[in-house]
Design a protein around this motif. Structure first.
Motif, PDB file in Angstrom:
ATOM      1  N   ALA A   8      80.157   1.413  26.877  1.00 12.94           N
ATOM      2  CA  ALA A   8      79.815   2.070  28.139  1.00 12.94           C
ATOM      3  C   ALA A   8      80.554   3.395  28.290  1.00 12.94           C
ATOM      4  O   ALA A   8      81.561   3.649  27.621  1.00 12.94           O
ATOM      5  CB  ALA A   8      80.190   1.136  29.289  1.00 12.94           C
ATOM      6  N   HIS A  54      86.418   0.936  36.170  1.00 16.09           N
ATOM      7  CA  HIS A  54      85.004   0.676  35.883  1.00 16.09           C
ATOM      8  C   HIS A  54      84.395  -0.161  37.010  1.00 16.09           C
ATOM      9  O   HIS A  54      84.958  -1.178  37.407  1.00 16.09           O
ATOM     10  CB  HIS A  54      84.863  -0.089  34.566  1.00 16.09           C
ATOM     11  CG  HIS A  54      84.988   0.793  33.363  1.00 16.09           C
ATOM     12  ND1 HIS A  54      84.035   1.730  33.032  1.00 16.09           N
ATOM     13  CD2 HIS A  54      85.950   0.883  32.418  1.00 16.09           C
ATOM     14  CE1 HIS A  54      84.394   2.355  31.928  1.00 16.09           C
ATOM     15  NE2 HIS A  54      85.549   1.872  31.534  1.00 16.09           N
ATOM     16  N   PRO A  63      82.244  -2.064  30.261  1.00 18.56           N
ATOM     17  CA  PRO A  63      81.612  -2.608  29.058  1.00 18.56           C
ATOM     18  C   PRO A  63      81.840  -4.111  29.006  1.00 18.56           C
ATOM     19  O   PRO A  63      82.795  -4.619  29.604  1.00 18.56           O
ATOM     20  CB  PRO A  63      82.328  -1.909  27.913  1.00 18.56           C
ATOM     21  CG  PRO A  63      83.558  -1.309  28.481  1.00 18.56           C
ATOM     22  CD  PRO A  63      83.414  -1.239  29.965  1.00 18.56           C
TER      23      PRO A  63
END
Ligand code: MLT
Length: 267
Positions: A8, A54, A63
């Motif tokens: 990601a 994130h 991710p």
């Protein structure tokens, strides 16, 4: 921009001011804007770099299987992309856990360390179980589970005075609402999985400040003082009349102490 693992996109780095760089790592479940007061106070002298975790603020989703040390590598990759090498690092609570991960994966990148309302030890089994239950609920229920945190967290994160102040409570709630359920679940998982950082303490060789909130029930003063005592030359201060979120509850005192610490750092 892709991360070092090809997965990601990297965490978003808010980049404000000029001067020797300062990395500010936020708490759970918040975002980089919890450091707004410190950026206002310090960005005249320092380049203030603030990643959103994130799934929080404006950062992309985590991710798959993110762990605290791979998160640290992703933050370092974002710093690389911004042209930042050695950096003074300040982390509050979960941000402190991330600071320890940076110390583990790239100690040469840290010019100084400020640990606010955090702990070096890993989770107890009970805390780990609570985090597992929270992650499961966030994944199963989604947005309403985030709203439950919006209701419950101010009383946990803030001291008795700040809890009654809407100018502090409302932004705390707003930051929680900017986190996705998947992002918060991933953060709960990686905190539960983090290793014990106590063995690192004696090897910290950069100027270190340890700040506790005198009324913090999450990272109690005595535990913070003991952690500071294990770090060579560390300065310890307990900030009066503050709960866990020192940087918003007693922002002027926190900024002043960080400013003093930064004068001792050599990049
Ligand atoms: C935080 O403020 O980041 C959290 O309270 C950390 C934790 O739950 O251990």
């Amino acid at each position: 921009m892709e991360g070092p693992d090809g997965g990601a996109a990297l965490p978003h780095l808010h980049d404000t001011g000029e001067g020797p760089p300062l990395l500010l790592l936020h708490a759970f479940p918040q975002d980089a804007s919890m450091w707004d007061h410190q950026v206002a106070a310090l960005s005249g002298r320092h380049r203030c770099l603030r990643p959103d975790a994130h799934g929080c603020g404006v950062s992309p989703p985590p991710p798959e299987g993110l762990r605290i040390d791979t998160w640290a590598e992703r933050v370092l990759a974002a710093l690389d992309a911004a042209g930042v090498g050695r950096v003074a690092v300040a982390g509050l609570s979960m941000g402190g856990y991330l600071a320890f991960a940076l110390l583990r994966v790239a100690p040469e990148r840290l010019a100084g360390l400020a640990l606010l309302a955090t702990r070096a030890t890993a989770d107890t089994d009970a805390v780990r179980a609570d985090r597992g239950a929270l992650a499961a609920r966030l994944r199963a229920v989604g947005a309403p589970a985030v709203e439950e945190l919006v209701e419950s967290q101010p009383a946990r994160l803030l001291g008795p005075v700040a809890r009654g102040e809407y100018h502090i409570v409302d932004p705390v709630r707003g930051r929680i609402r900017r986190c996705s359920p998947e992002g918060l679940a991933a953060l709960a998982d990686l905190m539960a999985d983090r290793p014990d950082s106590t063995p690192l303490l004696g090897s910290i060789g950069v100027p270190t400040l340890v700040l506790a909130g005198a009324e913090d029930g999450i990272a109690p003063v005595d535990e913070m003082r003991a952690m500071a005592a294990a770090i060579p030359g560390a300065r310890f201060e307990a900030v009066a009349a503050s709960g866990h979120l020192l940087c918003v509850e007693r922002h002027a005192a926190t900024s002043a102490l960080l400013g003093e610490w930064l004068t001792t750092v050599r990049w």
